[in-house]
Design a protein around this motif. Structure first.
Motif, PDB file in Angstrom:
ATOM      1  N   VAL A 172       0.739  -1.086  -0.114  1.00 39.03           N
ATOM      2  CA  VAL A 172      -0.055  -0.174  -0.019  1.00 39.03           C
ATOM      3  C   VAL A 172       0.841   1.383  -0.117  1.00 39.03           C
ATOM      4  N   ARG A 173       1.804   1.343   0.930  1.00 40.85           N
ATOM      5  CA  ARG A 173       2.888   2.440   0.940  1.00 40.85           C
ATOM      6  C   ARG A 173       3.544   2.356  -0.510  1.00 40.85           C
TER       7      ARG A 173
ATOM      8  N   GLU B  24     -16.772  -0.148   5.720  1.00 37.40           N
ATOM      9  CA  GLU B  24     -17.828  -0.930   5.633  1.00 37.40           C
ATOM     10  C   GLU B  24     -18.031  -2.373   6.430  1.00 37.40           C
ATOM     11  N   VAL B  25     -16.839  -2.999   6.248  1.00 42.33           N
ATOM     12  CA  VAL B  25     -16.551  -4.201   7.069  1.00 42.33           C
ATOM     13  C   VAL B  25     -16.533  -3.976   8.638  1.00 42.33           C
ATOM     14  N   ASP B  26     -15.944  -2.727   9.055  1.00 41.29           N
ATOM     15  CA  ASP B  26     -16.097  -2.495  10.140  1.00 41.29           C
ATOM     16  C   ASP B  26     -17.592  -1.926  10.747  1.00 41.29           C
ATOM     17  N   ALA B  27     -18.320  -1.443   9.994  1.00 44.02           N
ATOM     18  CA  ALA B  27     -19.849  -1.264  10.296  1.00 44.02           C
ATOM     19  C   ALA B  27     -20.554  -2.308  10.377  1.00 44.02           C
ATOM     20  N   SER B  28     -20.238  -3.559   9.602  1.00 49.41           N
ATOM     21  CA  SER B  28     -21.053  -4.844   9.718  1.00 49.41           C
ATOM     22  C   SER B  28     -20.576  -5.450  10.939  1.00 49.41           C
TER      23      SER B  28
ATOM     24  N   ALA C 162     -11.087   4.396  -1.643  1.00 49.01           N
ATOM     25  CA  ALA C 162     -11.987   3.194  -2.210  1.00 49.01           C
ATOM     26  C   ALA C 162     -11.489   2.041  -1.083  1.00 49.01           C
ATOM     27  N   MET C 163     -10.279   1.974  -0.487  1.00 41.87           N
ATOM     28  CA  MET C 163      -9.879   1.095   0.497  1.00 41.87           C
ATOM     29  C   MET C 163     -10.220   1.292   1.769  1.00 41.87           C
TER      30      MET C 163
ATOM     31  N   ARG D  11      -6.158  15.161   1.450  1.00 36.97           N
ATOM     32  CA  ARG D  11      -7.156  14.887   0.019  1.00 36.97           C
ATOM     33  C   ARG D  11      -6.462  13.948  -0.807  1.00 36.97           C
ATOM     34  N   GLU D  12      -5.248  14.267  -1.008  1.00 36.86           N
ATOM     35  CA  GLU D  12      -4.492  13.672  -2.023  1.00 36.86           C
ATOM     36  C   GLU D  12      -4.466  12.141  -1.604  1.00 36.86           C
ATOM     37  N   VAL D  13      -4.234  11.709  -0.271  1.00 36.17           N
ATOM     38  CA  VAL D  13      -4.097  10.335   0.377  1.00 36.17           C
ATOM     39  C   VAL D  13      -5.489   9.626  -0.077  1.00 36.17           C
TER      40      VAL D  13
END
Length: 152
Positions: A32-33, A124-128, A117-118, A109-111
Motif C-alpha cells: 500500500v505504501r 464497511e467491514v467495520d460497520a458490519s 476506496a480501500m 485529500r491527496e491520500v
C-alpha cells in the motif's frame, strides 16, 4: 523451514486462520505504501512520514526517530514534503523554541483520492460488526500491536 513452521512443529505456535490473516494484513502495508508513493510521486519514506503525521503533529527530531534516520535526513524529508504542500512547519504550541510539522488538508485529500476506496471498504467491514464483535477484534488487534512493538 520458516521460523513459524519451526515453532508450530515444536508445539509453540498454532497457526490459526486469524494469525494467518493478520500476517497477510501486516504484509500488505509495504505494498500500500509503495502504491501510494508511486501514485503521488513521493518516496516510501516520505509516505511513511505522512502516515506518522496523520496521527498528530510531531517535530523533525521525532520524525527522525520514528523513521530511524538522522536528523539531517529528517530535515530533508520535511523540506521536500513542505515544498510539495503536504506539510507545514509551525511553532510548537507550548515551547516556542521548537517546531512541529503539521499535515496539510491538501495532503489528506491527496491520500484519500488514492486510497479512499480501500478506506471505504474497510469502514464497511467495520460497520458490519456488532459492538460485541468489535470489542473482540479491538482486543485482538491491540494485543497484536503490543506484541509487534515489543519485537521492534
Amino acid at each position: 523451514m520458516s521460523d513459524v513452521a519451526d515453532l508450530a512443529a515444536r508445539g509453540a505456535w498454532k497457526q490459526t486462520e486469524s494469525l494467518t490473516l493478520l500476517r497477510e494484513v501486516m504484509g500488505l502495508e509495504s505494498g500500500v505504501r509503495a502504491h501510494l508513493a508511486s501514485a503521488t510521486g513521493l518516496s516510501e519514506t516520505e509516505v511513511q512520514a505522512l502516515e506518522h503525521l496523520s496521527r498528530r503533529p510531531i517535530g523533525p527530531a521525532e520524525i527522525a526517530r520514528l523513521l530511524d534516520v538522522s536528523t539531517a535526513a529528517s530535515t530533508g524529508i520535511v523540506d521536500r514534503l513542505e515544498a510539495k504542500g503536504h506539510v507545514e512547519r509551525r511553532p510548537h504550541g507550548r515551547d516556542r523554541r521548537r517546531t512541529e510539522v503539521v499535515l496539510t488538508d491538501s495532503a489528506r485529500r491527496e491520500v484519500v483520492s488514492h486510497l479512499g476506496a480501500m478506506f471505504r471498504s474497510i469502514a464497511e467491514v467495520d460497520a458490519s460488526l456488532t459492538e460485541e464483535e468489535r470489542v473482540v477484534v479491538v482486543r485482538f488487534l491491540r494485543g497484536a500491536i503490543t506484541a509487534a512493538e515489543a519485537a521492534s
